[in-house]
Design an enzyme around this catalytic site. Structure first.
Site, PDB file in Angstrom:
ATOM      1  N   THR A  93       1.059  -1.269   0.051  1.00 30.65           N
ATOM      2  CA  THR A  93      -0.003  -0.157  -0.059  1.00 30.65           C
ATOM      3  C   THR A  93       0.996   1.301   0.044  1.00 30.65           C
ATOM      4  O   THR A  93       0.973   1.901   0.977  1.00 30.65           O
ATOM      5  CB  THR A  93      -1.052  -0.005   0.988  1.00 30.65           C
ATOM      6  OG1 THR A  93      -0.207  -0.077   2.300  1.00 30.65           O
ATOM      7  CG2 THR A  93      -2.017  -1.189   1.070  1.00 30.65           C
ATOM      8  N   LEU A  95      14.624   5.735  21.844  1.00 29.57           N
ATOM      9  CA  LEU A  95      15.146   7.007  22.152  1.00 29.57           C
ATOM     10  C   LEU A  95      16.568   7.096  21.757  1.00 29.57           C
ATOM     11  O   LEU A  95      17.278   7.790  22.435  1.00 29.57           O
ATOM     12  CB  LEU A  95      14.878   7.249  23.785  1.00 29.57           C
ATOM     13  CG  LEU A  95      13.737   7.507  24.214  1.00 29.57           C
ATOM     14  CD1 LEU A  95      13.717   7.546  25.729  1.00 29.57           C
ATOM     15  CD2 LEU A  95      13.047   8.673  23.642  1.00 29.57           C
ATOM     16  N   PHE A 141       3.259  -6.621  12.050  1.00 25.84           N
ATOM     17  CA  PHE A 141       4.204  -5.915  13.003  1.00 25.84           C
ATOM     18  C   PHE A 141       5.581  -6.155  12.838  1.00 25.84           C
ATOM     19  O   PHE A 141       6.291  -6.179  13.920  1.00 25.84           O
ATOM     20  CB  PHE A 141       3.800  -5.987  14.507  1.00 25.84           C
ATOM     21  CG  PHE A 141       2.300  -5.641  14.771  1.00 25.84           C
ATOM     22  CD1 PHE A 141       1.849  -4.193  14.878  1.00 25.84           C
ATOM     23  CD2 PHE A 141       1.394  -6.715  14.962  1.00 25.84           C
ATOM     24  CE1 PHE A 141       0.575  -4.104  15.053  1.00 25.84           C
ATOM     25  CE2 PHE A 141       0.255  -6.275  15.208  1.00 25.84           C
ATOM     26  CZ  PHE A 141      -0.478  -4.923  15.074  1.00 25.84           C
ATOM     27  N   CYS A 189       8.035   2.251   5.530  1.00 26.87           N
ATOM     28  CA  CYS A 189       6.734   1.954   6.353  1.00 26.87           C
ATOM     29  C   CYS A 189       6.324   3.282   7.216  1.00 26.87           C
ATOM     30  O   CYS A 189       5.394   3.925   7.008  1.00 26.87           O
ATOM     31  CB  CYS A 189       6.787   0.831   7.710  1.00 26.87           C
ATOM     32  SG  CYS A 189       6.769  -0.819   6.700  1.00 26.87           S
TER      33      CYS A 189
END
Length: 436
Positions: free
Chosen positions: A85, A252, A147, A262
């Protein structure tokens, strides 16, 4: 269980091979006949650790095969929809043409009781629209978002941290959830959480997860900008923040920011869909997340210019990295190549190296210089920029060895992955992003 996987790109090829490895009978289907032929010979069309091993094992066992004929999906109990997509040309919304085309091709081959499980990342509301078409066949559509982390995709498929299945209301949805639980029985048996939701929530989970990760990365990079102006060290700041269990240290890592196929497109598509729903203000902060991320690339280029005294024309700059992240050959929206192209535009003699992505980079950006070996890229360089933190740059490259090759002893640490004190002690002009 018999399965088909529609779309054998990054997501589909990994999913097909992984499902076959746990005992399912899988056929992978793609319209690209060349890709099908490559996969059918046990060769991965992209770099992903462990994938070729799974492909070869699946093909040898007979549990895995590939085809360009959608009719070969007939007879499968579950059909995983895993097509891409991408972002629409000239806009931010997701391009759903490939999803729609794949489903239309699959519809004639569905039986009553079959389950179509969407895995593609789509805007919320897509599943409800597609479900209406699937319902006409007597099959049931569910949404089962992926995921995966590139470089860890096989691991994440076989040992996921959670499984989410969005189902429609009614008995069909309950039966589909039971079938998916059987499909993932090996993961569920080891304690992987199996969450059953409505269709819209399952669609939102993937977009929301990527939005959160992107926000966390851009947050620490915003702090890096402040740390740089204040004379603080963002790496130590991140360590201190990470001890707070409400925050955590993962993601972080300050530096040049994120790229790939993505996070950038997904947060833009997420924002575009929110605006379509009349709730654009709810995710307005994601526009700033995107802006901060792109600004880090500008900063990396400026750091090279400053470190070379304001003059980069004709200076040799070694860029370590082409893939957007280590353990991948994916160059989509790669910060490394973006920086390299910008430096080339300023007249620098840029040489790029990467352990896996060099061929893809050279095909996309033939104007850049390339070196297959790291040391060839370093030789006679006036400055070195680390942008993709492969182990051979982050861990294996020593100041002494680099110093025997690099003329300028200037290093720009675009991932803040080096020991600054070690390099400075060795006589290097070390520059981290937001580090002292």
């Amino acid at each position: 269980m018999r399965m088909s996987v529609i779309g054998c790109g990054y997501l589909g090829a990994v999913h097909a091979a992984a499902m076959a490895s746990i005992g399912h009978d899988v056929v992978g289907i793609d319209v690209d006949e060349h890709k099908v032929a490559v996969l059918a010979h046990g060769t991965a069309p992209f770099f992903e650790p462990r994938l070729e091993e799974l492909l070869r094992d699946g093909l040898t066992s007979g549990r895995l095969r590939f085809s360009s004929d959608m009719a070969d999906a007939r007879g499968s109990d579950v059909h995983f929809l895993a097509v891409g997509t991408p972002q629409v040309a000239g806009g931010h919304a997701a391009d759903l043409r490939f999803v729609d085309a794949a489903l239309e091709s699959l519809l004639p081959h569905l039986r009553r009781g079959d389950v179509v499980a969407g895995k593609s990342t789509v805007p919320v509301g897509t599943a409800e629209r597609l479900a209406a078409r699937v319902d006409e066949t007597g099959a049931t559509l569910v949404w089962n978002p992926e995921f995966l982390r590139e470089g860890w995709a096989v691991h994440d498929t076989l040992t996921p941290d959670r499984l989410v299945v969005g189902v429609p209301d009614g008995a069909g949805g309950a039966g589909a959830a039971t079938l998916l639980r059987k499909a993932y029985a090996s993961a569920v048996a080891t304690g992987t959480p199996f969450l059953v939701t409505d269709l819209a929530t399952a669609e939102l989970v993937k977009g929301a997860a990527n939005a959160f990760l992107a926000t966390k990365i851009s947050f620490i990079n915003a702090m890096a900008e402040i740390a740089e102006a204040a004379g603080a060290d963002v790496a130590l700041l991140a360590d201190a923040l990470g001890y707070d269990t409400r925050i955590g240290r993962r993601y972080l890592g300050s530096g040049i920011g994120f790229g790939g196929g993505c996070l950038p497109k997904d947060i833009r598509a997420f924002t575009a869909r929110a605006e379509e729903l009349g709730r654009g203000e709810a995710v307005g902060f994601l526009r700033e997340v995107d802006a901060i991320n792109l600004r880090r690339r500008d900063r990396a280029v400026q750091m090279v210019v400053d470190a070379l005294g304001g003059l980069v024309f004709g200076r040799r700059v070694a860029v370590l990295g082409a893939a957007f992240k280590p353990f991948s050959d994916d160059i989509r929206d790669s910060p490394a190549l973006d920086v390299a192209v910008r430096l080339r535009g300023l007249g620098a003699d840029v040489v790029v190296t990467d352990p896996a992505a060099l061929a893809n980079a050279e095909a996309a950006h033939p104007q850049l210089g390339y070196a297959a070996e790291r040391d060839d890229a370093l030789r006679d360089a006036d400055a070195v920029v680390i942008v993709t933190e492969w182990d051979e740059y982050r861990r294996d490259l020593t100041p002494e060895h680099a110093g025997s090759l690099v003329a300028g002893r200037v290093i720009i640490d675009g991932r803040n992955c080096l020991d600054a004190d070690l390099w400075r002690a060795a006589g290097w002009s070390y520059h981290g992003m937001g580090r002292r």
